[in-house]
Design an enzyme around this catalytic site. Structure first.
Site, mmCIF file in Angstrom:
data_model
loop_
_atom_site.group_PDB
_atom_site.id
_atom_site.type_symbol
_atom_site.label_atom_id
_atom_site.label_comp_id
_atom_site.label_asym_id
_atom_site.label_seq_id
_atom_site.Cartn_x
_atom_site.Cartn_y
_atom_site.Cartn_z
ATOM 1 N N GLN A 1 2.735 10.275 0.993
ATOM 2 C CA GLN A 1 4.036 9.294 1.130
ATOM 3 C C GLN A 1 4.950 9.852 -0.238
ATOM 4 O OE1 GLN A 1 2.518 5.422 2.158
ATOM 5 N NE2 GLN A 1 4.457 5.277 3.117
ATOM 6 N N HIS B 1 -3.683 0.985 8.280
ATOM 7 C CA HIS B 1 -2.170 1.784 8.175
ATOM 8 C C HIS B 1 -2.226 2.966 7.107
ATOM 9 C CE1 HIS B 1 2.309 1.251 8.063
ATOM 10 N NE2 HIS B 1 2.256 2.102 6.932
ATOM 11 N N GLU B 2 -2.670 2.581 5.786
ATOM 12 C CA GLU B 2 -2.649 3.584 4.927
ATOM 13 C C GLU B 2 -3.681 4.757 5.259
ATOM 14 O OE1 GLU B 2 -0.374 3.757 2.800
ATOM 15 O OE2 GLU B 2 0.113 1.279 3.384
ATOM 16 N N GLY C 1 0.767 -0.986 0.122
ATOM 17 C CA GLY C 1 0.070 -0.056 -0.028
ATOM 18 C C GLY C 1 0.892 1.114 -0.010
ATOM 19 N N HIS D 1 -1.931 7.348 7.495
ATOM 20 C CA HIS D 1 -1.063 8.246 6.799
ATOM 21 C C HIS D 1 -1.790 9.551 6.286
ATOM 22 C CE1 HIS D 1 2.794 6.388 6.220
ATOM 23 N NE2 HIS D 1 2.189 5.286 5.688
ATOM 24 N N CYS E 1 6.589 0.079 6.974
ATOM 25 C CA CYS E 1 6.308 1.253 6.077
ATOM 26 C C CYS E 1 7.472 1.459 5.020
ATOM 27 C CB CYS E 1 5.837 2.263 7.067
ATOM 28 S SG CYS E 1 5.477 3.706 6.059
ATOM 29 N N LEU E 2 7.010 1.946 3.800
ATOM 30 C CA LEU E 2 7.965 2.419 2.860
ATOM 31 C C LEU E 2 8.615 3.614 3.281
ATOM 32 C CD1 LEU E 2 6.138 1.504 -0.339
ATOM 33 C CD2 LEU E 2 7.967 0.368 0.815
HETATM 34 ZN ZN ZN Z 1 3.278 3.359 5.559
#
Ligand code: ZN
Length: 174
Positions: free
Chosen positions: A53, A139-140, A48, A143, A96-97
């Site tokens: 991000q 999680h997304e 995701g 953000h 997380c990226l």
């Molecule tokens: Zn993340």
């Protein structure tokens, strides 16, 4: 198609609350940018990716939690998603990226329902989503509120990753 740069821990935009997308913004330029968002997610081996991000604080998510197993790309782009959480709380490991090299256990409800617009402005809803997809969507969604998964770690869990976070924050300033 273009790959976008993924912001990392310490970059202030990650803490911003993302704004809703206006229906008038859903044009070909927007859809091309969403394709870049999706491509960037796959390139980074993510399940995701939120728009913020990659530098745009708008309420857009790309998610595909099946690709790792199926090897078939089936991305969903969520515009202005609204999430409802239910079910028992479960704990599982997340990464997380935007926080590379860091993983930790996060407690979240097991089940979600989601309503959203697609890239053409059509409304959709899915209910009773469970497992990795439910976790990823939560999680997304975090953000979009400027929240990162490490914010949910227990005090002990947070202590364990503090050194890595400091290094990331230092690198982000350079
Ligand atoms: Zn993340």
């Amino acid at each position: 198609m273009a790959l976008l740069r993924v912001l990392t821990w310490g970059e202030p935009l990650l803490r911003k609350v993302s704004r809703p997308v206006e229906v008038a913004e859903l044009d070909d330029n927007f859809r091309t940018w969403c394709a870049d968002l999706v491509e960037t997610m796959y390139e980074a081996d993510g399940v995701g990716l939120a728009a913020v991000q990659v530098g745009r604080a708008i309420r857009v998510l790309a998610v595909d939690t099946d690709y790792g197993e199926s090897n078939v790309r089936n991305p969903v782009v969520y515009v202005n998603p609204v999430l409802e959480r239910s079910g028992a709380i479960c704990e599982d490991s997340e990464g997380c990226l935007s926080v590379p090299g860091v993983r930790g256990k996060v407690r979240r409800p097991a089940t979600v329902s989601i309503s959203w617009l697609d890239m053409h402005g059509a409304a959709h809803r899915r209910e009773g989503i469970e497992g990795l997809e439910a976790r990823c969507l939560q999680h997304e969604m975090d953000h979009l509120e400027g929240v990162l998964f490490v914010d949910h770690l227990s005090p002990v869990g947070r202590t364990l990753v503090e050194g890595k976070l400091r290094k990331l924050a230092k690198a982000a300033k350079e």
